[in-house]
Design a protein around this motif. Structure first.
Motif, short mmCIF file in Angstrom:
data_model
loop_
_atom_site.label_atom_id
_atom_site.label_comp_id
_atom_site.label_asym_id
_atom_site.label_seq_id
_atom_site.Cartn_x
_atom_site.Cartn_y
_atom_site.Cartn_z
N GLY A 1 12.81 8.14 -10.01
CA GLY A 1 11.43 8.42 -10.38
C GLY A 1 11.26 8.96 -11.78
O GLY A 1 10.30 8.62 -12.47
N HIS B 1 0.80 -1.22 0.00
CA HIS B 1 0.00 0.00 0.00
C HIS B 1 0.84 1.28 0.00
O HIS B 1 0.54 2.21 -0.75
CB HIS B 1 -0.97 -0.01 1.19
N MET B 2 1.87 1.33 0.82
CA MET B 2 2.68 2.54 0.90
C MET B 2 3.42 2.80 -0.42
O MET B 2 3.48 3.94 -0.89
CB MET B 2 3.68 2.43 2.06
N ILE B 3 3.95 1.74 -1.01
CA ILE B 3 4.67 1.90 -2.29
C ILE B 3 3.70 2.33 -3.38
O ILE B 3 4.00 3.21 -4.19
CB ILE B 3 5.41 0.60 -2.67
N ARG B 4 2.50 1.71 -3.41
CA ARG B 4 1.51 2.07 -4.43
C ARG B 4 1.10 3.53 -4.27
O ARG B 4 1.02 4.27 -5.26
CB ARG B 4 0.28 1.16 -4.36
N ALA B 5 0.86 3.97 -3.04
CA ALA B 5 0.47 5.36 -2.81
C ALA B 5 1.58 6.32 -3.22
O ALA B 5 1.33 7.37 -3.83
CB ALA B 5 0.11 5.57 -1.34
N ALA B 6 2.84 5.95 -2.93
CA ALA B 6 3.97 6.81 -3.29
C ALA B 6 4.12 6.88 -4.82
O ALA B 6 4.34 7.97 -5.37
CB ALA B 6 5.25 6.28 -2.66
N LEU B 7 3.99 5.74 -5.49
CA LEU B 7 4.09 5.74 -6.95
C LEU B 7 2.96 6.56 -7.58
O LEU B 7 3.19 7.33 -8.51
CB LEU B 7 4.06 4.31 -7.50
N THR B 8 1.77 6.40 -7.06
CA THR B 8 0.63 7.16 -7.58
C THR B 8 0.86 8.65 -7.41
O THR B 8 0.66 9.44 -8.34
CB THR B 8 -0.68 6.73 -6.89
N ALA B 9 1.31 9.05 -6.21
CA ALA B 9 1.57 10.47 -5.96
C ALA B 9 2.67 11.00 -6.87
O ALA B 9 2.56 12.10 -7.43
CB ALA B 9 1.96 10.67 -4.49
N LEU B 10 3.73 10.21 -7.05
CA LEU B 10 4.84 10.61 -7.91
C LEU B 10 4.36 10.78 -9.36
O LEU B 10 4.66 11.79 -10.01
CB LEU B 10 5.94 9.56 -7.85
N LYS C 1 12.81 -1.50 -9.50
CA LYS C 1 12.13 -0.53 -8.64
C LYS C 1 13.05 0.53 -8.06
O LYS C 1 12.57 1.58 -7.64
CB LYS C 1 11.43 -1.25 -7.49
#
Length: 198
Positions: free
Chosen positions: A105, A8-17, A101
């Motif tokens: 970014g 979840h944290m990685i997905r949220a960070a990728l989405t935000a990025l 990964k």
């Protein structure tokens, strides 16, 4: 794009990025491999960014299904390890892009753009490593037996799960040890996992 990542944290960070990029938009997010095709059919993304290690269905298997069901959606696979066997599987499945990964970014955003434009985006070091290791020398049955051994299953437990005799399981393990050039079962598991054959 569709983003498939189970952490979840990685997905949220990728989405935000990715949402910081003016020309990129995340239209769907999923956490499991079996959710990819239904979400893609509903959202119709140009690109699916998939983690390779997803629950229920792995990213490469899901990508192959996605190519069948929605050929217009191009696929970029993300991996933490970049195991040679996984790279070979991804290439064989027709995946257009493969990225580790820990890439910066801006490389991810650029890779998504290039994938959407119809270009192949492959890390040269990963592809070189995949070619060096070559195809798995293990048969599907040897791989299955070695996977069970990696889980800590005894020969008897493996035999029961795979509907084999314990002697046949031991024969498959011996063959896997020989084919991987290992010293023992533990070494064979390590070699096969490092190569991405399991």
């Amino acid at each position: 794009m569709l983003l498939a990542e189970d952490m979840h944290m990685i997905r949220a960070a990728l989405t935000a990025l990715l949402r910081l990029e003016p020309d990129l938009d995340v239209v769907a997010e999923v956490t499991r491999g079996d959710e990819i095709v239904p979400a893609a059919l509903a959202a119709r993304p140009d690109v699916a960014v998939l983690d390779i290690d997803l629950p229920v269905v792995d990213g490469i298997t899901a990508a192959a299904s996605l190519r069948e069901r929605l050929p217009s959606c191009r696929v970029l696979v993300l991996t933490a390890l970049g195991q040679p066997g996984q790279v070979r599987r991804a290439l064989a499945a027709g995946i257009e892009a493969f990225l580790v990964k820990d890439a910066p970014g801006d490389q991810l955003a650029d890779a998504i753009r290039r994938t959407a434009a119809g270009l192949r985006v492959l890390d040269a070091e990963l592809v070189s490593s995949a070619m060096e290791y070559g195809e798995s020398p293990l048969t599907p049955r040897e791989s299955s037996v070695l996977k069970e051994a990696a889980r800590g299953s005894s020969a008897e437990e493996t035999a029961s799960r795979l509907h084999l005799s314990p002697g046949t399981v031991r024969n498959y393990l011996t063959a896997a040890i020989t084919k991987t050039g290992a010293r023992n079962k533990i070494d064979a598991i390590r070699i096969a996992e490092d190569a991405g054959w399991l």
